[in-house]
Design an enzyme around this catalytic site. Structure first.
Site, PDB file in Angstrom:
ATOM      1  N   CYS A 259     -29.635 -59.775  13.976  1.00 36.46           N
ATOM      2  CA  CYS A 259     -28.488 -59.631  15.521  1.00 36.46           C
ATOM      3  C   CYS A 259     -28.130 -57.666  15.296  1.00 36.46           C
ATOM      4  O   CYS A 259     -28.932 -57.463  15.959  1.00 36.46           O
ATOM      5  CB  CYS A 259     -28.422 -60.574  15.293  1.00 36.46           C
ATOM      6  SG  CYS A 259     -28.290 -60.930  17.157  1.00 36.46           S
TER       7      CYS A 259
ATOM      8  N   LYS B 231     -31.516 -53.791  19.578  1.00 42.01           N
ATOM      9  CA  LYS B 231     -32.596 -53.211  20.526  1.00 42.01           C
ATOM     10  C   LYS B 231     -31.607 -53.648  22.016  1.00 42.01           C
ATOM     11  O   LYS B 231     -32.958 -52.970  22.650  1.00 42.01           O
ATOM     12  CB  LYS B 231     -33.349 -55.374  20.486  1.00 42.01           C
ATOM     13  CG  LYS B 231     -34.941 -55.180  20.965  1.00 42.01           C
ATOM     14  CD  LYS B 231     -34.528 -55.745  21.976  1.00 42.01           C
ATOM     15  CE  LYS B 231     -33.942 -57.136  22.290  1.00 42.01           C
ATOM     16  NZ  LYS B 231     -33.919 -58.282  22.050  1.00 42.01           N
TER      17      LYS B 231
ATOM     18  N   HIS C 293     -26.268 -64.787  48.532  1.00 42.40           N
ATOM     19  CA  HIS C 293     -27.011 -64.007  49.349  1.00 42.40           C
ATOM     20  C   HIS C 293     -26.182 -62.839  50.206  1.00 42.40           C
ATOM     21  O   HIS C 293     -24.579 -62.500  49.968  1.00 42.40           O
ATOM     22  CB  HIS C 293     -26.412 -65.229  50.703  1.00 42.40           C
ATOM     23  CG  HIS C 293     -27.849 -63.969  51.927  1.00 42.40           C
ATOM     24  ND1 HIS C 293     -29.138 -64.247  51.260  1.00 42.40           N
ATOM     25  CD2 HIS C 293     -27.345 -63.361  52.745  1.00 42.40           C
ATOM     26  CE1 HIS C 293     -29.718 -63.493  52.488  1.00 42.40           C
ATOM     27  NE2 HIS C 293     -28.852 -62.807  53.294  1.00 42.40           N
TER      28      HIS C 293
HETATM   29  P1  NDP Z   1     -43.412 -63.615  17.377  1.00 42.31           P
HETATM   30  O1  NDP Z   1     -43.776 -64.284  16.596  1.00 42.31           O
HETATM   31  O2  NDP Z   1     -43.326 -63.651  19.029  1.00 42.31           O
HETATM   32  O3  NDP Z   1     -45.428 -62.722  17.966  1.00 42.31           O
HETATM   33  C1  NDP Z   1     -46.017 -62.611  16.875  1.00 42.31           C
HETATM   34  C2  NDP Z   1     -47.112 -61.327  17.495  1.00 42.31           C
HETATM   35  O4  NDP Z   1     -48.387 -60.963  16.683  1.00 42.31           O
HETATM   36  C3  NDP Z   1     -48.610 -62.406  18.256  1.00 42.31           C
HETATM   37  O5  NDP Z   1     -48.475 -61.659  19.164  1.00 42.31           O
HETATM   38  C4  NDP Z   1     -49.160 -63.198  17.735  1.00 42.31           C
HETATM   39  O6  NDP Z   1     -50.644 -62.916  18.159  1.00 42.31           O
HETATM   40  C5  NDP Z   1     -49.328 -61.556  16.713  1.00 42.31           C
HETATM   41  N1  NDP Z   1     -50.339 -61.736  15.427  1.00 42.31           N
HETATM   42  C6  NDP Z   1     -49.630 -62.477  14.460  1.00 42.31           C
HETATM   43  N2  NDP Z   1     -50.811 -63.030  13.606  1.00 42.31           N
HETATM   44  C7  NDP Z   1     -51.635 -61.475  14.214  1.00 42.31           C
HETATM   45  C8  NDP Z   1     -52.890 -61.182  13.092  1.00 42.31           C
HETATM   46  N3  NDP Z   1     -53.143 -61.188  12.283  1.00 42.31           N
HETATM   47  N4  NDP Z   1     -53.257 -59.668  13.906  1.00 42.31           N
HETATM   48  C9  NDP Z   1     -52.812 -60.029  15.310  1.00 42.31           C
HETATM   49  N5  NDP Z   1     -52.092 -59.778  15.339  1.00 42.31           N
HETATM   50  C10 NDP Z   1     -51.075 -60.733  14.990  1.00 42.31           C
HETATM   51  O7  NDP Z   1     -42.895 -61.933  16.758  1.00 42.31           O
HETATM   52  P2  NDP Z   1     -42.517 -60.901  16.771  1.00 42.31           P
HETATM   53  O8  NDP Z   1     -42.461 -59.930  15.632  1.00 42.31           O
HETATM   54  O9  NDP Z   1     -42.424 -60.873  17.946  1.00 42.31           O
HETATM   55  O10 NDP Z   1     -41.312 -61.471  16.520  1.00 42.31           O
HETATM   56  C11 NDP Z   1     -40.428 -62.057  15.967  1.00 42.31           C
HETATM   57  C12 NDP Z   1     -39.368 -63.946  16.025  1.00 42.31           C
HETATM   58  O11 NDP Z   1     -37.914 -62.781  16.343  1.00 42.31           O
HETATM   59  C13 NDP Z   1     -39.730 -64.279  17.488  1.00 42.31           C
HETATM   60  O12 NDP Z   1     -40.718 -64.977  17.128  1.00 42.31           O
HETATM   61  C14 NDP Z   1     -38.331 -64.545  17.330  1.00 42.31           C
HETATM   62  O13 NDP Z   1     -38.439 -65.679  17.192  1.00 42.31           O
HETATM   63  C15 NDP Z   1     -37.757 -63.056  17.328  1.00 42.31           C
HETATM   64  N6  NDP Z   1     -37.290 -62.717  18.780  1.00 42.31           N
HETATM   65  C16 NDP Z   1     -36.132 -62.753  19.332  1.00 42.31           C
HETATM   66  C17 NDP Z   1     -36.379 -62.214  20.211  1.00 42.31           C
HETATM   67  C18 NDP Z   1     -35.151 -61.974  21.777  1.00 42.31           C
HETATM   68  O14 NDP Z   1     -34.967 -63.265  21.398  1.00 42.31           O
HETATM   69  N7  NDP Z   1     -35.333 -62.056  22.306  1.00 42.31           N
HETATM   70  C19 NDP Z   1     -36.186 -60.822  20.070  1.00 42.31           C
HETATM   71  C20 NDP Z   1     -36.826 -60.072  19.530  1.00 42.31           C
HETATM   72  C21 NDP Z   1     -37.609 -61.293  18.343  1.00 42.31           C
HETATM   73  P3  NDP Z   1     -50.938 -64.913  18.237  1.00 42.31           P
HETATM   74  O15 NDP Z   1     -49.775 -65.070  19.605  1.00 42.31           O
HETATM   75  O16 NDP Z   1     -52.002 -64.988  18.701  1.00 42.31           O
HETATM   76  O17 NDP Z   1     -50.418 -66.069  17.375  1.00 42.31           O
END
Ligand code: NDP
Length: 493
Positions: free
Chosen positions: A70, A78, A469
């Site tokens: 984080c 970020k 408001h």
């Molecule tokens: P996420 O789990 O949010 O998203 C992963 C993405 O990758 C999805 O769109 C998924 O698609 C796609 N994906 C997975 N495998 C493949 C594949 N083989 N081919 C193509 N696309 C794929 O992960 P992130 O990496 O964005 O973030 C990781 C974690 O970090 C999050 O889950 C969250 O917990 C945390 N995080 C939180 C934030 C916040 O609170 N603002 C900011 C950043 C991270 P599909 O949906 O189709 O499975």
């Protein structure tokens, strides 16, 4: 999971046995969950040690650092970049508000990067001080479990230290995951994306989750060309569908090239840059390719199998509702357990662990109404049930209230970007089950709404609350007309 936990004060070990351990608690991993648990446990009087790899401010090779993902390579840097990226479009809007910005305005990436690094170093120092002020002993090195009550820390010079502890807490978080396609070594993950030497001119991002849409907004806001490739029809699977559609429209409206239903098949190094091939036969040449396809629990080098700690099929540590593993003296909190992978949730789990083990109060983390935000520009924030989740889970009819409006700021700037808000209400009890918003300040607004939901607020109570408001937030207390009524799901009949 019905198993016996080892809780201080409950299992009455004799003083001689207690004295046998070097520590009451040894924590592996000094991120959000680990630092919280270590500090709070020490405040309850426990003798606490914690280990973490040293932080290298520039290199993304070493993934350590007190403060964890984080602080070092996640939420904090970020958000700094999101702020940085927001100024570009804001300056454009400012012209309509009378600001005469005649000179060409340039963005200096290196300048921001330098400031960001300074801030991370500062926070890393603060976290270290928090630990030492609480009396926690920090060891800079990589930890592993060598027995139910023993840990080994390998320092950078290779020296190995061995300690015994009555309780071991694993809080090692998660790490970026790389898609196994030809040329994958040419791509970066969010670890490197936060510290690139140069701002990308043209970035291709794979993924439709938090990290993908946030970096798309960051780089686009700073002026880069961005192609966002994701395999579903809309980004942000798991969020309310209507909100996902709004996010997609906003990203597109801000100039991001959206590629729904698309994945990458190959990356090739060329003289012009990285040639990216998609499964639709498209070819895009970019200077940066970001894989944002999820994160995996950091359990590989902890030696957990050797001591019999059970993992699930994703490699996450299995824990019970108190964060205890199948070994009564070994506990785990945060992303390494793959429950709800958010910093504030790891903090909650760390707090509950300390209370349970050293504070004589059995405390389970409460995952009800955990709010979250995606810091795309403009942001999305939600709490409680989405419309789709309510359809599946609710016992009776559901009322949906929505408000879509042009934020007041846009009336002068002329920006074509609507804000949308939604309330999901149980028709019978009038209880608000979910709230979501996509628009400026959504996370700041939803945090307050989350308190109302946690208190079980009804729609009538929302309606009887006086608005502020003029604000966008007042829309949440002035949604009078039902947008649609969703009858009880057939499966619930
Ligand atoms: P996420 O789990 O949010 O998203 C992963 C993405 O990758 C999805 O769109 C998924 O698609 C796609 N994906 C997975 N495998 C493949 C594949 N083989 N081919 C193509 N696309 C794929 O992960 P992130 O990496 O964005 O973030 C990781 C974690 O970090 C999050 O889950 C969250 O917990 C945390 N995080 C939180 C934030 C916040 O609170 N603002 C900011 C950043 C991270 P599909 O949906 O189709 O499975």
């Amino acid at each position: 999971m019905a198993r016996k936990m080892l809780i201080d004060g409950e299992l009455n070990k004799s003083n001689e046995e207690e004295a046998h351990y070097d520590f009451d608690l040894f924590v592996i991993g000094a991120g959000s969950g680990g630092v919280r648990a270590a500090r709070f446990s020490a405040q309850y009087g426990a003798k606490v040690g914690i280990c973490e790899l040293p932080f290298h401010p520039i290199s993304s090779e070493e993934l350590g650092g007190v403060g964890g993902t984080c602080v070092i390579r996640g939420c904090v840097p970020k958000k700094i970049l999101v702020y940085g990226a927001s100024f570009g479009p804001e300056l454009e809007d400012a012209r309509k508000y009378g600001w005469e910005l005649n000179e060409k305005i340039n963005f200096n990436w290196k300048n921001l990067l330098h400031k960001k690094t300074e801030e991370i170093i500062r926070l890393n120092g603060i976290y270290k001080r928090l630990l030492s002020n609480a009396g926690v002993k920090l060891y800079e090195g990589e930890g592993k479990v060598v027995g139910p009550n023993e840990v080994e820390v390998t320092q950078l010079d290779g020296t190995k230290l061995c300690y015994s502890a009555k309780h071991i807490l694993i809080a090692t978080g998660s790490r970026s995951h790389r898609l196994d396609i030809p040329g994958q070594e040419l791509a970066i993950t969010s670890d490197e994306a936060l510290s690139l030497d140069e701002l990308p001119k043209h970035a291709v991002i794979l993924g439709g989750g938090y990290i993908a849409v946030e970096f798309a907004s960051i780089w686009r806001g700073m002026g880069a060309m961005v192609d966002l490739c994701f395999r579903k029809e809309l980004p942000l699977r798991g969020f309310d569908d209507e909100m996902r559609a709004v996010v997609a429209r906003n990203l597109e409206g801000r100039g991001i090239n959206m590629h729904p239903g698309t994945t990458l098949t190959k990356l090739v190094k060329t003289a012009e840059g990285i040639k990216v091939l998609t499964d639709h036969g498209e070819e895009i040449v970019a200077d940066v390719v970001l894989f944002a396809t999820g994160r995996l629990p950091n359990t590989k080098r902890l030696n957990l199998e050797a001591v019999g700690v059970e993992l699930d099929k994703t490699g996450a540590i299995k824990v019970d509702e108190y964060s205890c593993t199948n070994i009564p003296s070994i506990w785990a909190v945060g992303d390494v357990t793959n429950r709800v992978n958010l910093t504030p949730v790891a903090l909650m789990e760390g707090t509950c662990f300390s209370k349970t083990v050293f504070g004589q109060q059995h405390s389970k983390p409460d995952y009800n109404c955990v709010p979250c935000a995606v810091f795309c520009i403009p942001p999305l924030s939600v709490v409680g049930l989405s419309e789709e989740q309510a359809r599946e889970q609710a016992e009776g009819d559901i009322l949906i209230f929505t408000s879509t409006f042009n934020p007041m700021k846009n009336t002068i700037s002329g920006r074509q970007e609507k804000t949308i808000m939604k309330l999901v209400v149980d028709a019978e009890t009038d209880k608000v089950l979910g709230a979501s918003m996509c628009g400026p300040d959504a996370p700041e607004i939803i945090q307050g709404i989350a308190i109302a939901l946690k208190c079980g607020a009804t729609k009538a109570q929302f309606d009887s609350t006086v608005g502020i408001h003029p604000s966008a937030a007042e829309e949440f207390v002035t949604m009078r007309t039902v947008t649609r009524r969703i009858p009880k799901a057939k499966t619930n009949l």
